[in-house]
Design a protein around this motif. Sequence first.
Motif, short mmCIF file in Angstrom:
data_model
loop_
_atom_site.label_atom_id
_atom_site.label_comp_id
_atom_site.label_asym_id
_atom_site.label_seq_id
_atom_site.Cartn_x
_atom_site.Cartn_y
_atom_site.Cartn_z
N THR A 167 0.80 -1.22 0.00
CA THR A 167 0.00 0.00 0.00
C THR A 167 0.83 1.27 0.00
OG1 THR A 167 -0.14 -0.01 2.40
CG2 THR A 167 -1.90 -1.16 1.20
N LYS A 168 2.16 1.12 0.12
CA LYS A 168 3.04 2.29 0.09
C LYS A 168 4.36 1.89 -0.56
CE LYS A 168 4.54 1.62 4.85
NZ LYS A 168 4.63 2.18 6.18
N ASP A 169 5.13 2.89 -0.94
CA ASP A 169 6.39 2.65 -1.64
C ASP A 169 7.32 1.74 -0.83
OD1 ASP A 169 5.42 4.33 -3.58
OD2 ASP A 169 6.85 5.94 -3.21
N VAL A 170 8.08 0.93 -1.56
CA VAL A 170 9.04 0.00 -0.97
C VAL A 170 10.44 0.46 -1.37
CG1 VAL A 170 9.86 -2.40 -0.94
CG2 VAL A 170 7.39 -1.91 -1.06
N PRO A 171 11.34 0.68 -0.40
CA PRO A 171 12.69 1.12 -0.74
C PRO A 171 13.48 0.05 -1.51
CG PRO A 171 12.27 1.40 1.62
CD PRO A 171 11.13 0.59 1.05
N ALA A 172 14.50 0.47 -2.21
CA ALA A 172 15.39 -0.45 -2.90
C ALA A 172 15.98 -1.43 -1.90
CB ALA A 172 16.51 0.31 -3.60
N ASN A 173 16.08 -2.69 -2.31
CA ASN A 173 16.71 -3.77 -1.56
C ASN A 173 16.02 -4.09 -0.23
OD1 ASN A 173 18.84 -4.08 -3.52
ND2 ASN A 173 19.56 -2.11 -2.77
N ALA A 174 14.78 -3.66 -0.07
CA ALA A 174 14.02 -3.96 1.14
C ALA A 174 13.30 -5.30 0.97
CB ALA A 174 12.99 -2.86 1.41
N VAL A 175 13.05 -5.96 2.09
CA VAL A 175 12.20 -7.15 2.12
C VAL A 175 10.96 -6.74 2.91
CG1 VAL A 175 11.97 -9.54 2.88
CG2 VAL A 175 14.20 -8.69 2.10
N VAL A 176 9.80 -6.84 2.25
CA VAL A 176 8.54 -6.49 2.91
C VAL A 176 7.60 -7.68 2.84
CG1 VAL A 176 8.79 -4.03 2.39
CG2 VAL A 176 7.46 -5.47 0.85
#
Length: 193
Positions: A167-176
């Motif tokens: 539902t919101k932006d995911v930073p580079a190289n993040a695991v969500v």
Amino acid sequence: MDLHEFLDHVNRGALIEGGSEEHRFMHGAAQEALRTVAEINTGYRTPEEVRGLLTRLTGKTVDESVVVFPPFYSEFGKNLTLGKDIFINSGCRFQDTGGIVIGHGTLIGHGTTLTTLNHGVDPARRADMSPAPVTIGDKVWLGAAVTVVPGVTIGDGAIVGAGAVVTKDVPANAVVAGVPARLMRYTGFEATP
């Protein structure tokens, strides 16, 4: 109204009012997309045939490195941009009217849904739609049954866990992961070309 005018309208994020010229154009264009998608999903198609049909659907040449396992669904097609070395597993649904860009080397798990239109909140204006693009960076991995809502950008090298709702932006190289998706950690790697 022609395709260029419609894409200019939605790519500016302009409202698609229910019953408007833009709304009628969108529904008419959807018929062409649905015919092409039906060809992709009816019977066996070689990888080359699938890419040829995706080229017709998007109006852009789809690179020979792109692999899509049908069934695949798109209600518009002409606002979908696919990079190189992409793998899209079976059962994915792309609502690309508001714009979807998928970067190079990205993997998309089966049953994933990418959405780019929100309906009006006011019941009297519920047929109105607000377009907002979805941008997926290079070397992203979306697990199975991920949902990405309108306006979200997923950074290069990110991983989205199966079943997540982004539902919101995911930073580079993040695991969500999760509903809604939350930051779990960073991969410790950088997405390199």
